[in-house]
Structure formats: C-alpha cells, structure tokens
Design a protein around this motif. Sequence first.
Motif, PDB file in Angstrom:
ATOM      1  N   MET A  85       0.840  -1.180   0.000  1.00  0.00           N
ATOM      2  CA  MET A  85       0.000   0.000   0.000  1.00  0.00           C
ATOM      3  C   MET A  85       0.879   1.235   0.000  1.00  0.00           C
ATOM      4  O   MET A  85       1.896   1.285   0.670  1.00  0.00           O
ATOM      5  N   GLU A  86       0.440   2.222  -0.723  1.00  0.00           N
ATOM      6  CA  GLU A  86       1.121   3.512  -0.732  1.00  0.00           C
ATOM      7  C   GLU A  86       0.076   4.600  -0.577  1.00  0.00           C
ATOM      8  O   GLU A  86      -1.068   4.448  -0.999  1.00  0.00           O
ATOM      9  N   GLY A  87       0.492   5.668   0.022  1.00  0.00           N
ATOM     10  CA  GLY A  87      -0.390   6.806   0.183  1.00  0.00           C
ATOM     11  C   GLY A  87       0.422   8.003   0.609  1.00  0.00           C
ATOM     12  O   GLY A  87       1.646   7.947   0.686  1.00  0.00           O
ATOM     13  N   SER A  88      -0.282   9.062   0.890  1.00  0.00           N
ATOM     14  CA  SER A  88       0.345  10.303   1.319  1.00  0.00           C
ATOM     15  C   SER A  88      -0.054  10.580   2.753  1.00  0.00           C
ATOM     16  O   SER A  88      -0.921   9.919   3.308  1.00  0.00           O
ATOM     17  N   GLY A  89       0.582  11.559   3.341  1.00  0.00           N
ATOM     18  CA  GLY A  89       0.261  11.967   4.697  1.00  0.00           C
ATOM     19  C   GLY A  89       0.884  13.323   4.958  1.00  0.00           C
ATOM     20  O   GLY A  89       1.546  13.893   4.085  1.00  0.00           O
ATOM     21  N   PHE A  90       0.679  13.842   6.161  1.00  0.00           N
ATOM     22  CA  PHE A  90       1.252  15.137   6.508  1.00  0.00           C
ATOM     23  C   PHE A  90       1.430  15.216   8.014  1.00  0.00           C
ATOM     24  O   PHE A  90       0.723  14.571   8.785  1.00  0.00           O
ATOM     25  N   VAL A  91       2.401  16.018   8.417  1.00  0.00           N
ATOM     26  CA  VAL A  91       2.737  16.166   9.826  1.00  0.00           C
ATOM     27  C   VAL A  91       1.673  17.017  10.510  1.00  0.00           C
ATOM     28  O   VAL A  91       1.362  18.122  10.053  1.00  0.00           O
ATOM     29  N   VAL A  92       1.120  16.476  11.620  1.00  0.00           N
ATOM     30  CA  VAL A  92       0.066  17.183  12.358  1.00  0.00           C
ATOM     31  C   VAL A  92       0.488  17.540  13.778  1.00  0.00           C
ATOM     32  O   VAL A  92      -0.266  18.179  14.504  1.00  0.00           O
ATOM     33  N   GLY A  93       1.662  17.130  14.181  1.00  0.00           N
ATOM     34  CA  GLY A  93       2.176  17.422  15.512  1.00  0.00           C
ATOM     35  C   GLY A  93       3.581  16.872  15.616  1.00  0.00           C
ATOM     36  O   GLY A  93       4.017  16.110  14.738  1.00  0.00           O
ATOM     37  N   LYS A  94       4.286  17.250  16.668  1.00  0.00           N
ATOM     38  CA  LYS A  94       5.634  16.727  16.844  1.00  0.00           C
ATOM     39  C   LYS A  94       5.552  15.207  16.937  1.00  0.00           C
ATOM     40  O   LYS A  94       4.932  14.670  17.843  1.00  0.00           O
ATOM     41  N   ASN A  95       6.135  14.539  15.957  1.00  0.00           N
ATOM     42  CA  ASN A  95       6.158  13.077  15.873  1.00  0.00           C
ATOM     43  C   ASN A  95       4.825  12.438  15.493  1.00  0.00           C
ATOM     44  O   ASN A  95       4.625  11.245  15.747  1.00  0.00           O
ATOM     45  N   PHE A  96       3.908  13.202  14.863  1.00  0.00           N
ATOM     46  CA  PHE A  96       2.629  12.626  14.452  1.00  0.00           C
ATOM     47  C   PHE A  96       2.324  12.967  12.991  1.00  0.00           C
ATOM     48  O   PHE A  96       2.493  14.105  12.564  1.00  0.00           O
ATOM     49  N   VAL A  97       1.841  11.954  12.261  1.00  0.00           N
ATOM     50  CA  VAL A  97       1.485  12.088  10.852  1.00  0.00           C
ATOM     51  C   VAL A  97       0.047  11.605  10.667  1.00  0.00           C
ATOM     52  O   VAL A  97      -0.335  10.572  11.221  1.00  0.00           O
ATOM     53  N   ALA A  98      -0.727  12.340   9.874  1.00  0.00           N
ATOM     54  CA  ALA A  98      -2.088  11.929   9.529  1.00  0.00           C
ATOM     55  C   ALA A  98      -2.096  11.362   8.117  1.00  0.00           C
ATOM     56  O   ALA A  98      -1.350  11.821   7.241  1.00  0.00           O
ATOM     57  N   THR A  99      -2.951  10.381   7.890  1.00  0.00           N
ATOM     58  CA  THR A  99      -3.175   9.798   6.573  1.00  0.00           C
ATOM     59  C   THR A  99      -4.570   9.188   6.590  1.00  0.00           C
ATOM     60  O   THR A  99      -5.308   9.310   7.569  1.00  0.00           O
ATOM     61  N   ASN A 100      -4.952   8.515   5.534  1.00  0.00           N
ATOM     62  CA  ASN A 100      -6.227   7.808   5.512  1.00  0.00           C
ATOM     63  C   ASN A 100      -6.081   6.438   6.162  1.00  0.00           C
ATOM     64  O   ASN A 100      -5.029   5.802   6.059  1.00  0.00           O
ATOM     65  N   ALA A 101      -7.151   5.964   6.778  1.00  0.00           N
ATOM     66  CA  ALA A 101      -7.165   4.613   7.342  1.00  0.00           C
ATOM     67  C   ALA A 101      -6.935   3.585   6.242  1.00  0.00           C
ATOM     68  O   ALA A 101      -6.256   2.574   6.452  1.00  0.00           O
ATOM     69  N   GLN A 102      -7.479   3.829   5.049  1.00  0.00           N
ATOM     70  CA  GLN A 102      -7.309   2.896   3.933  1.00  0.00           C
ATOM     71  C   GLN A 102      -5.841   2.693   3.563  1.00  0.00           C
ATOM     72  O   GLN A 102      -5.468   1.654   3.039  1.00  0.00           O
ATOM     73  N   VAL A 103      -4.993   3.673   3.863  1.00  0.00           N
ATOM     74  CA  VAL A 103      -3.566   3.594   3.522  1.00  0.00           C
ATOM     75  C   VAL A 103      -2.832   2.604   4.427  1.00  0.00           C
ATOM     76  O   VAL A 103      -1.905   1.933   3.983  1.00  0.00           O
ATOM     77  N   VAL A 104      -3.238   2.513   5.680  1.00  0.00           N
ATOM     78  CA  VAL A 104      -2.531   1.638   6.632  1.00  0.00           C
ATOM     79  C   VAL A 104      -3.339   0.409   7.041  1.00  0.00           C
ATOM     80  O   VAL A 104      -2.865  -0.401   7.833  1.00  0.00           O
ATOM     81  N   ALA A 105      -4.543   0.249   6.513  1.00  0.00           N
ATOM     82  CA  ALA A 105      -5.391  -0.886   6.891  1.00  0.00           C
ATOM     83  C   ALA A 105      -4.657  -2.210   6.660  1.00  0.00           C
ATOM     84  O   ALA A 105      -4.134  -2.465   5.584  1.00  0.00           O
ATOM     85  N   GLY A 106      -4.602  -3.021   7.719  1.00  0.00           N
ATOM     86  CA  GLY A 106      -3.976  -4.333   7.639  1.00  0.00           C
ATOM     87  C   GLY A 106      -2.461  -4.329   7.659  1.00  0.00           C
ATOM     88  O   GLY A 106      -1.834  -5.378   7.564  1.00  0.00           O
ATOM     89  N   ILE A 107      -1.856  -3.167   7.800  1.00  0.00           N
ATOM     90  CA  ILE A 107      -0.394  -3.050   7.805  1.00  0.00           C
ATOM     91  C   ILE A 107       0.109  -3.171   9.247  1.00  0.00           C
ATOM     92  O   ILE A 107      -0.249  -2.383  10.099  1.00  0.00           O
TER      93      ILE A 107
END
Length: 180
Positions: A1-23
Amino acid sequence: MEGSGFVVGKNFVATNAQVVAGINQPFVQDANGSHHGTVVWFDPDLDLAILRVSDLAGSPLQINTATAPSGTAAAALGYPGGGGFTAGPAAVLDEFQASGRNIYGQKQTLRSVYEVRADIIPGNSGGPLINQSGQVIGVVFAESTSYAHTGYALTMAAVQRAIHQAVAANQATGTGRCAD
C-alpha cells in the motif's frame, strides 16, 4: 500500500485509514529517510489514521477547521502513483454530508466532505488539501468514479478532534484488515 500523509504534531502524521489498513509495520518516508510508524488512531468510518513517527523532517502544518466556501482555491499535495511529490491545483466545489460505507464497505457512515476540482489519483489518499495560506482544509481520500477531474476530501473539524484524541491517548492500536 502507498499513500500520502502530513505532519500534524511533533512526531505525528495523519493519513487515511485505507492507507494503513492491515499493515502491521507501517513506515513513513521523508527527507530524513524511512521511519517506522506506530498507528495510534485508526478510524475506518471516517477513513483517518494517525501515526507516531520519530525524527520527522517536517514541521506540523497549520490546520483550518472553518468550512471553506465554494470556489476556494487550493492545492492537493501528495505522492500520486507512488511517485514524486506533487502539488496539483484544486478548488472547493461544495461541502456536504456524504452518506456512504466505511473503508470495508460494511458499515453505513456519514462524513463531512468537500467535493474538489482536482486530479486525484491513487497515492494522493491521505494527503492534505491546502488553501492559499498553506493551511490544511481537508484530507484527500477519493477520486470521483462519475466525474473527471473531481475528488473528495474530509473536512477538518472531525479530523482535528481525532488528532487531539490520538495525541492525548498516544497508544498503539490495530489497523484491522486490508481494505479492498
């Protein structure tokens, strides 16, 4: 799976659940290299995941939870097709409550979303939709199956609440099974 994300806090990244589902062992790539991530928030209904990641290169992006009016100029940032970084032009067409299925197609869910005029392709999922001030106004999650050059992004009010809860809890959580 590949996707994008962005930094939302010190040491935290947001992305879609579909990007990491089952990983079991997600990782994040940035200018500092490849980093192991730990999922601390996984919401298959909203389609949002938050990962804890050390040694991130980027600073948190500013989030704007106000509803963007129709016609708002924006850019969809991400790594479409698993390739290099792109910042494609976008515009908010409409904001509405979308009734649909969660990422597994099993449960009915209601999400506040933007319909955007943009070229959204696989790999853009989880990337930020930013306004002209560089503030995140949405999280890209899908391309339209009916209209060319049209995609969808989660609005930021529910996303911001999830970010706060994830950072406060800061506990590893499961990622379910792979999304179809």
